[in-house]
Design a protein around this motif. Structure first.
Motif, PDB file in Angstrom:
ATOM      1  N   MET A 187      -5.631 -17.959 -73.872  1.00  0.00           N
ATOM      2  CA  MET A 187      -4.290 -17.702 -74.416  1.00  0.00           C
ATOM      3  C   MET A 187      -3.390 -18.928 -74.241  1.00  0.00           C
ATOM      4  SD  MET A 187      -3.859 -13.777 -73.029  1.00  0.00           S
ATOM      5  CE  MET A 187      -2.241 -13.492 -73.701  1.00  0.00           C
ATOM      6  N   ALA A 188      -3.448 -19.539 -73.059  1.00  0.00           N
ATOM      7  CA  ALA A 188      -2.577 -20.689 -72.786  1.00  0.00           C
ATOM      8  C   ALA A 188      -2.968 -21.904 -73.624  1.00  0.00           C
ATOM      9  CB  ALA A 188      -2.645 -21.030 -71.296  1.00  0.00           C
ATOM     10  N   ARG A 189      -4.267 -22.096 -73.810  1.00  0.00           N
ATOM     11  CA  ARG A 189      -4.737 -23.305 -74.486  1.00  0.00           C
ATOM     12  C   ARG A 189      -4.687 -23.193 -76.007  1.00  0.00           C
ATOM     13  NH1 ARG A 189     -10.278 -25.367 -72.251  1.00  0.00           N
ATOM     14  NH2 ARG A 189      -8.939 -25.474 -70.399  1.00  0.00           N
ATOM     15  N   PRO A 242      -4.332 -10.889 -68.193  1.00  0.00           N
ATOM     16  CA  PRO A 242      -3.705 -10.165 -69.301  1.00  0.00           C
ATOM     17  C   PRO A 242      -4.524  -8.983 -69.837  1.00  0.00           C
ATOM     18  CG  PRO A 242      -4.918 -12.035 -70.161  1.00  0.00           C
ATOM     19  CD  PRO A 242      -5.137 -12.038 -68.674  1.00  0.00           C
ATOM     20  N   LEU A 243      -5.508  -8.479 -69.070  1.00  0.00           N
ATOM     21  CA  LEU A 243      -6.395  -7.428 -69.549  1.00  0.00           C
ATOM     22  C   LEU A 243      -5.899  -6.044 -69.112  1.00  0.00           C
ATOM     23  CD1 LEU A 243      -9.831  -9.136 -68.769  1.00  0.00           C
ATOM     24  CD2 LEU A 243      -8.531  -9.175 -70.915  1.00  0.00           C
ATOM     25  N   LEU A 282     -13.429 -22.792 -68.708  1.00  0.00           N
ATOM     26  CA  LEU A 282     -13.328 -21.328 -68.751  1.00  0.00           C
ATOM     27  C   LEU A 282     -13.315 -20.773 -70.169  1.00  0.00           C
ATOM     28  CD1 LEU A 282     -10.736 -20.628 -65.908  1.00  0.00           C
ATOM     29  CD2 LEU A 282     -13.096 -19.804 -65.999  1.00  0.00           C
ATOM     30  N   THR A 283     -13.126 -21.611 -71.171  1.00  0.00           N
ATOM     31  CA  THR A 283     -13.067 -21.111 -72.556  1.00  0.00           C
ATOM     32  C   THR A 283     -14.333 -21.419 -73.336  1.00  0.00           C
ATOM     33  OG1 THR A 283     -12.040 -23.121 -73.450  1.00  0.00           O
ATOM     34  CG2 THR A 283     -10.561 -21.408 -72.596  1.00  0.00           C
ATOM     35  N   THR A 284     -15.330 -22.015 -72.698  1.00  0.00           N
ATOM     36  CA  THR A 284     -16.589 -22.308 -73.392  1.00  0.00           C
ATOM     37  C   THR A 284     -17.749 -21.835 -72.524  1.00  0.00           C
ATOM     38  OG1 THR A 284     -15.646 -24.253 -74.498  1.00  0.00           O
ATOM     39  CG2 THR A 284     -18.048 -24.103 -74.399  1.00  0.00           C
ATOM     40  N   GLY A 338     -10.964 -17.843 -82.371  1.00  0.00           N
ATOM     41  CA  GLY A 338     -11.554 -16.507 -82.285  1.00  0.00           C
ATOM     42  C   GLY A 338     -10.529 -15.391 -82.395  1.00  0.00           C
ATOM     43  N   GLY A 339      -9.344 -15.598 -81.822  1.00  0.00           N
ATOM     44  CA  GLY A 339      -8.311 -14.568 -81.890  1.00  0.00           C
ATOM     45  C   GLY A 339      -7.907 -14.281 -83.323  1.00  0.00           C
ATOM     46  N   ALA A 340      -7.648 -15.333 -84.073  1.00  0.00           N
ATOM     47  CA  ALA A 340      -7.290 -15.153 -85.480  1.00  0.00           C
ATOM     48  C   ALA A 340      -8.467 -14.594 -86.276  1.00  0.00           C
ATOM     49  CB  ALA A 340      -6.852 -16.494 -86.072  1.00  0.00           C
ATOM     50  N   PHE A 341      -9.696 -14.997 -85.882  1.00  0.00           N
ATOM     51  CA  PHE A 341     -10.892 -14.570 -86.615  1.00  0.00           C
ATOM     52  C   PHE A 341     -11.076 -13.059 -86.573  1.00  0.00           C
ATOM     53  CE2 PHE A 341     -15.449 -13.757 -87.059  1.00  0.00           C
ATOM     54  CZ  PHE A 341     -15.777 -14.539 -88.159  1.00  0.00           C
ATOM     55  N   VAL A 342     -10.822 -12.442 -85.419  1.00  0.00           N
ATOM     56  CA  VAL A 342     -11.055 -10.998 -85.287  1.00  0.00           C
ATOM     57  C   VAL A 342      -9.896 -10.164 -85.826  1.00  0.00           C
ATOM     58  CG1 VAL A 342     -12.498 -11.352 -83.254  1.00  0.00           C
ATOM     59  CG2 VAL A 342     -10.076 -10.844 -82.952  1.00  0.00           C
TER      60      VAL A 342
END
Length: 383
Positions: free
Chosen positions: A151-153, A198-199, A250-252, A301-305
């Motif tokens: 989210m931050a990146r 944030p979950l 952490l994002t990959t 990925g966020g926009a993709f889903v």
């Protein structure tokens, strides 16, 4: 990358048991019921099984305990435990064992009764030494860190995470075996109890009982069995860390490499996949794996889903049984990706069936983003 294993083995039987709640049964009981259902589906007998591939969190020696409970006398045993990814990895090792002649009928199986027993996830006895002083709450802390960093990146939002849970529930509503089938909206996810920022609660997988079993044979034998074979086309694994704090980024995830290896063996690309079964322990998982497996660029990925792309009627069907978020999650989920892929490629998924599905990708995730396994399957038309 070798393509020697492509099309050499096939799934010929699948079975489940004790999905949701199985009071009065233990893990071995419901695992045995799933095994018998899978063998009946395959048109084979328990005495035909000579290769065993299994793992769990409840037994110190799960393969040996399974052998004793079922009365098996296998020629080949693989008890490799990489967490929830184990069973997708087992599909690759079962194909190798079948092709090498080490066994003729390979059984992949798992069972757990977490909901009826402790009613909560039971952390592994061995925990990362350097994380324990910070008092993490496993496994939520690990995935919350990955989600917060994403989210931050990249600007990913909680609403985009929620889209993953909403899509899973929409699929689950078409699956009579799913544990959670009530309607679910993005607002419902956002307003549910925060578990680990944030979950929220609805960003987290279920905690259920459940067992699954898969039977594989060599392709030449598979064609003589009663059900439509689902052929193994490619597989790959990758692992670089046990502790989430030791991940290079952490994002990959290592899915970037396990997926690349599976696609290379299969001779296929992400655009060739008709349906995906991704281990969704948390909503962030699906976003990470879609990126790392090559279905969208890193960070998108966020926009993709969003907008229902992975939901029923969307461009890319993902987790058509409802996934770990809404269908079933008995501690380790990976075997159920294989079962749902098989049903989709056989054309027997009823209301949720993807029309003309010829290819399916299964992806397993182990521990806290610690091990990744990818397997690609196809119908006879893909050979």
């Amino acid at each position: 990358m070798t393509t020697r294993l492509r099309g050499k083995a096939a799934i010929v039987g699948v079975g489940t048991a004790g999905l949701g709640e199985a009071p009065g049964f233990n893990a071995m009981d419901i695992q045995a019921l799933a095994v018998h259902e899978a063998l009946e589906d395959a048109g084979l007998k328990l005495s035909d099984v000579d290769g065993l591939f299994t793992a769990n969190m409840s037994h110190t020696f799960p393969a040996i305990s399974t052998i004793e409970y079922l009365g098996l006398k296998p020629r080949w045993i693989d008890g490799t435990n990489t967490g929830g990814s184990s069973f997708v990895a087992h599909a690759l090792s079962a194909t190798m064992a079948l092709e090498a002649g080490l066994c003729d009928v390979a059984l992949i199986c798992y069972g757990a009764t977490l909901r009826s027993d402790a009613g909560r996830m039971t952390p592994a006895a061995e925990q990362p030494t350097y994380e324990i002083p910070h008092k993490p709450r496993y496994p939520m802390t690990a995935y919350a860190m990955a989600a917060a960093t994403h989210m931050a990146r990249f600007g990913t939002t909680r609403a985009q995470l929620a889209e993953v849970a909403v899509a899973a529930r929409a699929w689950a509503r078409m699956n009579p075996e799913a544990f959670e089938r009530d309607p679910l909206t993005v607002d419902d996810v956002l307003s549910s109890r925060m578990v680990m920022e944030p979950l929220s609660l609805r960003d987290c997988c279920l905690l259920t009982d459940g067992a699954g079993a898969v039977v594989m044979t060599r392709a030449d034998r598979a064609r003589d069995l009663p059900k439509k074979p689902v052929y193994f086309l490619g597989g790959g694994i990758a692992s670089y860390n046990r502790a989430v704090s030791e991940m290079p980024d952490l994002t990959t995830t290592a899915a970037r490499d396990s997926g690349e290896r599976a696609f290379a063996m299969a001779g296929l690309k992400p655009k060739d996949m008709n349906v995906l079964q991704l281990y969704d322990a948390f909503t962030i998982n699906v976003i990470l794996f879609l990126e790392d497996l090559g279905f969208c660029p890193k960070g998108e990925g966020g926009a993709f889903v969003s907008g229902g792309r992975i939901a029923p009627g969307g461009e890319l069907p993902v987790n058509t049984n409802g996934g770990g978020l809404s269908f079933c999650h008995p501690g380790m989920y990976g075997v159920f990706t294989l079962i749902e892929a098989t049903r989709q490629l056989r054309g027997t998924a009823s209301e949720r069936q993807i029309a003309d599905a010829e290819t399916a990708l299964c992806h397993g995730n182990g521990i806290t983003l610690s091990h990744q396994a990818t397997a690609i399957f196809g119908t006879e038309a893909t050979l």
